[in-house]
Write a protein that holds these residues in place. Structure first.
Motif: not given
Length: 97
Positions: A54-57, A62-63, A83-97
């Motif tokens: 997965l590619l997290l955008h 927002k970090l 530090g940890t990645l706060n998930k509300d900063a992740v705007v898109k989760v994309e499948d990598i093919r």
């Protein structure tokens, strides 16, 4: 926008958490991130033959932890999240093919 590559299994393992923690946070003290221009090279160098990625955008504005651009062994400057990645900063989760 900055990016993080992870496996679907690692992302789903932390699905119910507010923050995501990559293994590198414990071993190196930060989470490896990439700029858009760096993603293809990172995939080629470190993720050959690894399925179900997965590619997290990530919106860097927002970090909630310290983001630093630091020189890597190849003299490129990569973004590192201390530090940890706060998930509300992740705007898109994309499948990598």
């Amino acid at each position: 926008m900055i990016f993080h590559i992870t496996t679907r299994a690692d992302w789903q393992k932390q699905a119910n958490e507010a923050d995501y923690e990559a293994d590198s946070l414990a071993t190196e003290g930060f989470i490896h991130l990439s700029t858009e221009a760096q993603v293809a090279g990172v995939l080629e160098r470190y993720y050959q033959g690894i399925p179900d990625l997965l590619l997290l955008h990530i919106d860097p504005n927002k970090l909630t932890h310290d983001l630093r651009y630091e020189r890597a062994t190849n003299n490129e400057h990569f973004p590192h999240l201390y530090g940890t990645l706060n998930k509300d900063a992740v705007v898109k989760v994309e499948d990598i093919r």
